[in-house]
Design a protein around this motif. Structure first.
Motif, PDB file in Angstrom:
ATOM      1  N   GLU A  11      34.760  44.034  35.611  1.00  0.00           N
ATOM      2  CA  GLU A  11      35.288  42.895  36.370  1.00  0.00           C
ATOM      3  C   GLU A  11      35.027  43.058  37.863  1.00  0.00           C
ATOM      4  O   GLU A  11      34.605  42.113  38.542  1.00  0.00           O
ATOM      5  CB  GLU A  11      36.789  42.731  36.113  1.00  0.00           C
TER       6      GLU A  11
ATOM      7  N   ARG B 176      32.638  40.654  40.111  1.00  0.00           N
ATOM      8  CA  ARG B 176      33.244  39.927  41.233  1.00  0.00           C
ATOM      9  C   ARG B 176      32.474  40.202  42.524  1.00  0.00           C
ATOM     10  O   ARG B 176      32.190  39.291  43.302  1.00  0.00           O
ATOM     11  CB  ARG B 176      34.708  40.344  41.383  1.00  0.00           C
TER      12      ARG B 176
ATOM     13  N   ARG C 223      29.046  38.438  42.414  1.00  0.00           N
ATOM     14  CA  ARG C 223      29.172  36.995  42.645  1.00  0.00           C
ATOM     15  C   ARG C 223      29.327  36.692  44.128  1.00  0.00           C
ATOM     16  O   ARG C 223      28.701  35.771  44.663  1.00  0.00           O
ATOM     17  CB  ARG C 223      30.375  36.447  41.873  1.00  0.00           C
ATOM     18  N   THR C 224      30.173  37.483  44.806  1.00  0.00           N
ATOM     19  CA  THR C 224      30.378  37.262  46.239  1.00  0.00           C
ATOM     20  C   THR C 224      29.100  37.506  47.022  1.00  0.00           C
ATOM     21  O   THR C 224      28.709  36.693  47.876  1.00  0.00           O
ATOM     22  CB  THR C 224      31.496  38.187  46.765  1.00  0.00           C
TER      23      THR C 224
ATOM     24  N   GLN D 268      35.739  34.569  34.945  1.00  0.00           N
ATOM     25  CA  GLN D 268      34.893  34.485  36.137  1.00  0.00           C
ATOM     26  C   GLN D 268      33.691  33.567  35.891  1.00  0.00           C
ATOM     27  O   GLN D 268      33.316  32.771  36.755  1.00  0.00           O
ATOM     28  CB  GLN D 268      34.413  35.874  36.548  1.00  0.00           C
TER      29      GLN D 268
ATOM     30  N   GLY E  16      34.762  34.920  44.054  1.00  0.00           N
ATOM     31  CA  GLY E  16      35.140  36.315  43.864  1.00  0.00           C
ATOM     32  C   GLY E  16      35.647  36.999  45.113  1.00  0.00           C
ATOM     33  O   GLY E  16      36.162  38.121  45.037  1.00  0.00           O
TER      34      GLY E  16
END
Length: 413
Positions: free
Chosen positions: A235, A239, A242-243, A287, A353
């Motif tokens: 996770e 995250r 994605r950011t 997500q 994220g």
């Protein structure tokens, strides 16, 4: 730019990125897509696809990209493995040739190819050069699948051309380049040091090469896939990826959960592991749902995969240059004019994220510096915002919104 599409495969370290990239490239080739798999990896997945050791360097290009080899049994699939050492030697020798007169003037002896050992970071530059060549005007592929390093390193690698071009503009700004003809006069009258002609030529050539790479990276026909194993780190890795990808405007086309155990095992230990994986998969799926991207699952084989025949290929959608890119985040640095209604401009940057911790925003002259998720991007402000002051910022629903109000001393009345 040709009609070539590019899929950038990254993810968690040790999650099976190379296996996913190879399986996806093979599936695309079997579907009739002329495909190149570009990688720096080796091992059980790729070794059967490449010529015997020592033979694949034959026909190495000037950029250090080995000649792509066709894969037996998979029509339309080619594999090229980057060689950081060869790429570094090629680049260093090319630079040495171009500044040979300067070295001679200084009395420096030229370096022999055998003396050159790649420096840290040479592997990243080799990947960028290979990607540029694979997507060049003479590209023979419909799809290029790139096996990238782990996510954090991959995001920084993709950001490198933009950053290096900014450094070049700072070191050799346009106004000094325009004054090249006045260099002798300036040196005599004002004592202003001006770079030699070779420096301008080298900077222009480097900027052109970096610009070609950046064009490929920013192309709407380029997308990324993130591979994770459904473990305790999945996770956080997703995250962060994605950011970072969103900060630099890259499209996330899909997420791959690799090595998923079957459910319903009678063995208590395996049942416990599978249950934990299912919990992680739910978090990953949340997500993906937020971003509107698909989640693919690949079963655990119980042993290392052997070649591209094993495992599920990932049918990640990479749109063509003329096709709209589904789920592509809004273009970063877009300004919305709200002067009439609210008295400010609104600038929004999608940052899925991202959390408030580690998020920072700094106005630096005519540039905006954004830190998010351990990544940093610096961009020049549009002309209108250069005459404004930052009035506030907020992170809501995965997007950073910044308000700019006109500066009375700079804004026309």
């Amino acid at each position: 730019m040709t009609g070539v599409r590019t899929l950038l495969v990254t993810g968690a370290g040790g999650a099976g990125r190379t296996c996913v990239a190879a399986a996806t490239a093979a599936a695309a080739a079997r579907a009739g897509t002329h495909t190149l798999l570009l990688t720096a990896a080796s091992g059980a997945v790729l070794d059967p696809l490449l010529p015997p050791a020592g033979q694949e360097t034959a026909g190495t290009t000037a950029t250090g990209l080995p000649q792509p080899y066709s894969v037996d049994g998979v029509d339309g699939l080619y594999v090229a493995r980057t060689d950081p050492a060869a790429a570094y030697r090629a680049g260093a020798l090319d630079l040495q040739d171009r500044i040979g007169s300067l070295l001679g003037m200084l009395g420096a002896a030229p370096l022999d190819p055998e003396e050159l050992t790649e420096l840290p970071g040479a592997g990243a530059l080799a990947v960028l050069r290979a990607l540029r060549e694979a997507r060049g005007p003479q590209a023979a592929w419909d799809l290029v699948v790139v096996d990238l390093p782990p996510a954090a390193e991959a995001v920084r690698l993709l950001a490198l051309p933009e950053q290096l071009r900014r450094y070049l503009r700072r070191l050799l700004p346009a106004d000094r380049q325009a004054a090249r003809a006045l260099r002798p006069v300036l040196a005599q009258l004002a004592g202003v040091p001006m770079p030699a002609e070779w420096a301008f030529e080298a900077a222009a050539r480097a900027d052109a090469e970096l610009g070609a790479v950046q064009t490929v990276i920013d192309d709407p026909a380029t997308a990324a896939a993130v591979v994770v194993a459904p473990d305790a780190t999945a996770e956080a890795v997703l995250r962060s990826a994605r950011t970072g990808l969103a900060l630099f405007g890259h499209r996330l086309a899909g997420v791959v959960a690799n090595r998923v155990l079957p459910t319903g095992s009678a063995d208590p230990f395996l049942a416990g592991l599978s249950g934990h994986q299912q919990d992680v998969l739910k978090l990953i799926a949340d997500q993906c749902a937020t971003d509107g991207v698909p989640l693919y699952e690949r079963a655990h084989l119980g042993r290392p995969p052997q070649g591209v025949e094993e495992g599920l290929a990932v049918p990640v959608d990479v749109p063509g240059p003329q096709a709209p890119a589904p789920h592509r985040p809004p273009e970063p640095w877009t300004v919305e004019d709200r002067l009439g209604a609210d008295g400010h401009f609104l600038w929004s940057l999608p940052l899925p994220g991202a959390g408030r911790e580690g998020l920072d925003l700094v106005r630096r002259g005519d540039e905006l510096v954004v830190d998010a998720g351990g990544f940093r991007r610096i961009v020049p402000l549009p002309s209108a915002l250069r005459r404004c002051a930052v009035a506030g910022a907020a992170l809501r629903d995965g997007a950073l919104s910044v308000r700019f109000t006109p500066d009375p001393d700079l804004w026309p009345r």
